[in-house]
Design a protein around this motif. Structure first.
Motif, PDB file in Angstrom:
ATOM      1  N   ARG A 102       0.856  -1.187   0.000  1.00  0.00           N
ATOM      2  CA  ARG A 102       0.000   0.000   0.000  1.00  0.00           C
ATOM      3  C   ARG A 102       0.891   1.234   0.000  1.00  0.00           C
ATOM      4  O   ARG A 102       1.951   1.242   0.626  1.00  0.00           O
ATOM      5  N   ALA A 103       0.465   2.285  -0.686  1.00  0.00           N
ATOM      6  CA  ALA A 103       1.293   3.489  -0.743  1.00  0.00           C
ATOM      7  C   ALA A 103       0.467   4.682  -1.191  1.00  0.00           C
ATOM      8  O   ALA A 103      -0.495   4.559  -1.950  1.00  0.00           O
ATOM      9  N   ASP A 104       0.867   5.856  -0.683  1.00  0.00           N
ATOM     10  CA  ASP A 104       0.391   7.127  -1.225  1.00  0.00           C
ATOM     11  C   ASP A 104       1.612   8.024  -1.378  1.00  0.00           C
ATOM     12  O   ASP A 104       2.742   7.520  -1.445  1.00  0.00           O
ATOM     13  N   THR A 105       1.426   9.304  -1.440  1.00  0.00           N
ATOM     14  CA  THR A 105       2.564  10.199  -1.699  1.00  0.00           C
ATOM     15  C   THR A 105       3.507  10.323  -0.504  1.00  0.00           C
ATOM     16  O   THR A 105       4.656  10.749  -0.663  1.00  0.00           O
ATOM     17  N   ASP A 106       3.053   9.969   0.685  1.00  0.00           N
ATOM     18  CA  ASP A 106       3.861  10.171   1.883  1.00  0.00           C
ATOM     19  C   ASP A 106       4.164   8.905   2.663  1.00  0.00           C
ATOM     20  O   ASP A 106       5.098   8.882   3.465  1.00  0.00           O
ATOM     21  N   ARG A 107       3.363   7.841   2.461  1.00  0.00           N
ATOM     22  CA  ARG A 107       3.493   6.678   3.311  1.00  0.00           C
ATOM     23  C   ARG A 107       3.490   5.381   2.502  1.00  0.00           C
ATOM     24  O   ARG A 107       2.979   5.332   1.378  1.00  0.00           O
ATOM     25  N   PHE A 108       4.036   4.351   3.132  1.00  0.00           N
ATOM     26  CA  PHE A 108       4.076   3.013   2.541  1.00  0.00           C
ATOM     27  C   PHE A 108       3.640   2.030   3.621  1.00  0.00           C
ATOM     28  O   PHE A 108       3.867   2.255   4.817  1.00  0.00           O
ATOM     29  N   ALA A 109       3.012   0.941   3.196  1.00  0.00           N
ATOM     30  CA  ALA A 109       2.566  -0.056   4.171  1.00  0.00           C
ATOM     31  C   ALA A 109       2.613  -1.450   3.562  1.00  0.00           C
ATOM     32  O   ALA A 109       2.459  -1.626   2.353  1.00  0.00           O
ATOM     33  N   LEU A 110       2.845  -2.433   4.432  1.00  0.00           N
ATOM     34  CA  LEU A 110       2.677  -3.840   4.098  1.00  0.00           C
ATOM     35  C   LEU A 110       1.591  -4.390   5.016  1.00  0.00           C
ATOM     36  O   LEU A 110       1.566  -4.069   6.216  1.00  0.00           O
ATOM     37  N   SER A 111       0.718  -5.227   4.479  1.00  0.00           N
ATOM     38  CA  SER A 111      -0.315  -5.833   5.309  1.00  0.00           C
ATOM     39  C   SER A 111      -0.477  -7.292   4.936  1.00  0.00           C
ATOM     40  O   SER A 111      -0.334  -7.673   3.771  1.00  0.00           O
ATOM     41  N   TRP A 112      -0.753  -8.120   5.955  1.00  0.00           N
ATOM     42  CA  TRP A 112      -0.943  -9.549   5.765  1.00  0.00           C
ATOM     43  C   TRP A 112      -1.627 -10.122   7.009  1.00  0.00           C
ATOM     44  O   TRP A 112      -1.399  -9.697   8.117  1.00  0.00           O
TER      45      TRP A 112
END
Length: 379
Positions: free
Chosen positions: A222-232
């Motif tokens: 997951r990502a936008d202009t300022d942040r990133f994420a991993l999910s599971w």
């Protein structure tokens, strides 16, 4: 966020202990605010959630549980994690008792002070989903590439891993200026939402997450202009992006290959590790290409010397190059169980490239390792 003091929930011990251990490993080593070292425990009709945030990164995990009374509390994360890790009871009860959160397991009771939940930053909303990747294809390359990033915060661009998508491939790239690691993971399906994905994510976080990712199933990026994420599997980890753009690395790969070595990666890794013992203070070793093999040399006047030949197919000139042993070990980790190819350029100061045929999952890994000055002659 206001605490509801009636929290009362019973949760299976092992998954709760595992999630809290993962949460603690993601907390910063030095805290300017003790509140940031806390874990938010939320009991609701859907189960139990544990969460943390230090403004830059966040962690949350959802677990099944029997909730007798809904509520939210903030307690110190490390003591709670350590307590749960040592318990053998299959279930624990988390219940607010006065100004404490009690952990009850069998005949034992442990109580932690509740912190000011209103002072906690909470978790930012999850960035939008961009693509999904098989966890088995991501976790290994993520560890290998993240290991090549710098730990020097004075050069933030080199402390990150660049993740980008192009032509149906997720590319991971990192460098500390002395080595470069790249992995290319074929995407299992269309990735229209990820067509413009190009982010620089802190490598230290990704290195830890590579150990936490499951061995099967899918991981959402997951990502936008300022942040990133991993999910599971009910777990979400977010981080702020590094703002510095990653430099173009294409020109670093040599075109004037002088020698090509093909050897069993596991055998070569074992020899490199043994030679590293004799690498001295600089941790150096030398590879010498010969007919039918490569000699792995370590030498230091105060320690001694080692010499070992690993069977290899050798094409081109018979060259000799010296490397940092740890750089080679890190690079070879990406080729476990495979035949690795080492391409050495004619120019003695240009980096050597380690590659292998893609694995069954189609993942391709490439490493660039810079040579260094040979050690002093043997004393």
């Amino acid at each position: 966020m206001t605490a509801h003091l009636g929290l009362d929930a019973t949760v299976p011990t092992t998954p709760l202990a595992t999630r809290l251990a993962e949460l603690v490993r993601l907390l910063p080593g030095r805290l300017t605010d003790p509140v940031l070292g806390g874990v938010v425990v939320v009991a609701s009709a859907t189960g139990v959630r544990v969460a943390s945030s230090d403004h830059e990164r966040g962690f949350q995990a959802d677990l099944d549980g029997l909730v007798g009374s809904e509520g939210s509390v903030l307690v110190p994360a490390r003591p709670l994690a350590e307590t749960l890790r040592s318990l053998a009871e299959p279930e624990v009860r988390l219940v607010v008792e006065g100004s404490r959160l009690a952990v009850r397991a069998g005949r034992a009771r442990f109580a932690l002070p509740m912190m000011d939940l209103a002072a906690h930053p909470g978790l930012a909303p999850s960035p939008p989903h961009r693509l999904s990747v098989p966890s088995a294809a991501l976790r290994g390359p993520l560890a290998v590439v993240a290991a090549a990033a710098s730990r020097d915060d004075a050069l933030p661009v080199f402390t990150g891993v660049r993740l980008s998508v192009e032509d149906g491939v997720l590319a991971l790239l990192a460098s500390d200026r002395f080595r470069l690691a790249k992995a290319e993971i074929p995407l299992p399906g269309p990735a229209e939402d990820a067509a413009d994905l190009d982010v620089l994510v802190p490598a230290a976080l990704l290195a830890e997450l590579s150990r936490q990712l499951p061995r099967s199933g899918e991981v959402d990026l997951r990502a936008d202009t300022d942040r990133f994420a991993l999910s599971w599997e009910g777990t979400l980890v977010t981080t702020a992006l590094l703002a510095t753009p990653f430099p173009n690395s294409d020109r670093l790969f040599p075109s004037d290959v002088d020698c090509v070595l093909r050897a069993d990666a596991d055998e070569l890794t074992a020899a490199v590790r043994r030679a590293a013992t004799f690498g001295g203070g600089r941790g150096l070793l030398t590879l010498v290409a010969e007919d039918g093999g490569v000699r792995v040399l370590g030498s230091d006047p105060t320690i001694g010397e080692s010499e070992e030949t690993v069977k290899a197919d050798v094409a081109g000139n018979r060259i000799s190059r010296t490397y940092q042993a740890r750089h080679l070990v890190d690079a070879l980790r990406g080729f476990t169980g495979r035949v690795v190819e080492l391409r050495v350029p004619a120019h003695e100061r240009r980096g050597s490239v380690l590659t292998a045929d893609p694995g069954d999952d189609g993942v391709a890994v490439t490493h660039l390792v810079a040579p260094t000055r040979p050690p002093s002659p043997r004393g």
